[in-house]
Design an enzyme around this catalytic site. Structure first.
Site, PDB file in Angstrom:
ATOM      1  N   CYS A 261       0.850  -1.188   0.000  1.00  0.00           N
ATOM      2  CA  CYS A 261       0.000   0.000   0.000  1.00  0.00           C
ATOM      3  C   CYS A 261       0.884   1.236   0.000  1.00  0.00           C
ATOM      4  O   CYS A 261       1.863   1.309   0.747  1.00  0.00           O
ATOM      5  CB  CYS A 261      -0.908   0.001   1.231  1.00  0.00           C
ATOM      6  SG  CYS A 261      -1.989   1.444   1.349  1.00  0.00           S
TER       7      CYS A 261
ATOM      8  N   HIS B 231      -9.083  -3.542  -2.510  1.00  0.00           N
ATOM      9  CA  HIS B 231      -8.121  -2.748  -1.740  1.00  0.00           C
ATOM     10  C   HIS B 231      -8.528  -1.276  -1.718  1.00  0.00           C
ATOM     11  O   HIS B 231      -8.573  -0.646  -0.650  1.00  0.00           O
ATOM     12  CB  HIS B 231      -6.729  -2.921  -2.360  1.00  0.00           C
ATOM     13  CG  HIS B 231      -5.637  -2.189  -1.657  1.00  0.00           C
ATOM     14  ND1 HIS B 231      -4.570  -2.828  -1.056  1.00  0.00           N
ATOM     15  CD2 HIS B 231      -5.412  -0.860  -1.468  1.00  0.00           C
ATOM     16  CE1 HIS B 231      -3.754  -1.932  -0.528  1.00  0.00           C
ATOM     17  NE2 HIS B 231      -4.240  -0.722  -0.770  1.00  0.00           N
ATOM     18  N   GLU B 232      -8.828  -0.716  -2.894  1.00  0.00           N
ATOM     19  CA  GLU B 232      -9.151   0.711  -2.961  1.00  0.00           C
ATOM     20  C   GLU B 232     -10.515   1.014  -2.348  1.00  0.00           C
ATOM     21  O   GLU B 232     -10.689   2.042  -1.681  1.00  0.00           O
ATOM     22  CB  GLU B 232      -9.093   1.200  -4.408  1.00  0.00           C
ATOM     23  CG  GLU B 232      -7.723   1.076  -5.055  1.00  0.00           C
ATOM     24  CD  GLU B 232      -6.601   1.704  -4.236  1.00  0.00           C
ATOM     25  OE1 GLU B 232      -6.835   2.742  -3.569  1.00  0.00           O
ATOM     26  OE2 GLU B 232      -5.487   1.149  -4.245  1.00  0.00           O
TER      27      GLU B 232
ATOM     28  N   HIS C 145     -10.235   1.222   1.372  1.00  0.00           N
ATOM     29  CA  HIS C 145      -9.680   2.506   1.812  1.00  0.00           C
ATOM     30  C   HIS C 145     -10.783   3.506   2.130  1.00  0.00           C
ATOM     31  O   HIS C 145     -10.682   4.279   3.093  1.00  0.00           O
ATOM     32  CB  HIS C 145      -8.799   3.108   0.707  1.00  0.00           C
ATOM     33  CG  HIS C 145      -7.348   2.814   0.842  1.00  0.00           C
ATOM     34  ND1 HIS C 145      -6.612   3.146   1.967  1.00  0.00           N
ATOM     35  CD2 HIS C 145      -6.473   2.241  -0.023  1.00  0.00           C
ATOM     36  CE1 HIS C 145      -5.356   2.779   1.789  1.00  0.00           C
ATOM     37  NE2 HIS C 145      -5.242   2.222   0.596  1.00  0.00           N
TER      38      HIS C 145
END
Length: 217
Positions: free
Chosen positions: A129, A171-172, A175
């Site tokens: 990351c 993953h994004e 976030h």
């Protein structure tokens, strides 16, 4: 579109314009690192709070910042902005036998994204990351997902993603809910980039790392 009656948030628009100016002519912003509160906040859904011009400049700056890092995704929180928006892009590597199933993932702007798993299959691989710079760890993620998002023109999308593109999208999107990949990673797998290169990069499936470092796949 985000709605003809959508009202631009003038104060937020000014704040974003000021943020973008800090990127200079190169349009490269500093990436927020773990420990800064914005990375742990639930983002605000985007509904047209920015003018079209400001939104386009924001997207362009995020894309440039992501490529310069380099990375394959960047969420708005990673530049200090609490809006539900991210950019993603990745390209096929040379190794067709890579078990991570890396596939072409053209540039996308993903606004208000969400996902849900398709089936029960998961895969565990090292990932990193840009906001936890210098380290990677093994993270289990869904192999197949239904991804939903809105693009910069307000058009809604739904697509099945598989393998590495599915991992990037997860993953994004995480976030934007205040989650870092390390939260659910195998903590004993945590390694510096240098040690990953020296010890574990020969086999993308981290079987040797699991045995030597003491974690389960």
């Amino acid at each position: 579109m985000f709605g003809k009656n959508t009202k631009v948030d003038l104060e937020l628009n000014r704040e974003v314009e000021q943020l973008l100016k800090t990127g200079g002519k190169e349009r490269i912003l500093p990436i927020v690192q773990a420990g800064e509160p914005v990375l742990r906040q639930q983002t605000v859904q985007y509904s047209g709070q920015l003018s079209k011009g400001t939104l386009n400049k924001l997207i362009d700056t995020m894309h440039t910042t992501m490529l310069e890092a380099p990375g394959v995704g960047l969420a708005a929180t990673q530049i200090g902005l609490g809006l539900a928006l991210a950019v993603v892009e990745d390209h096929v590597r040379d190794d067709e036998d890579d078990p991570r199933e890396i596939a072409e993932f053209p540039f996308h702007v993903i606004i208000n994204p969400s996902y849900e798993p398709i089936g029960d299959a998961t895969r565990s691989f090292y990932e990193g990351c840009l906001s936890f710079d210098g380290y990677q760890a093994v993270r289990r993620r869904w192999l197949d997902i239904t991804a939903r998002w809105t693009d910069e023109n307000g058009k809604q999308h739904e697509e099945r993603l598989h393998g590495w593109p599915a991992r990037i999208f997860q993953h994004e999107t995480d976030h934007l809910s205040g989650e870092l990949y390390i939260d659910k990673a195998e903590i004993r797998s945590l390694t510096t980039y240098e040690n990953l290169e020296d010890f574990w990069c020969d086999d993308p499936v981290p079987t040797d790392a699991a045995e030597e470092l003491g974690f389960e796949l």
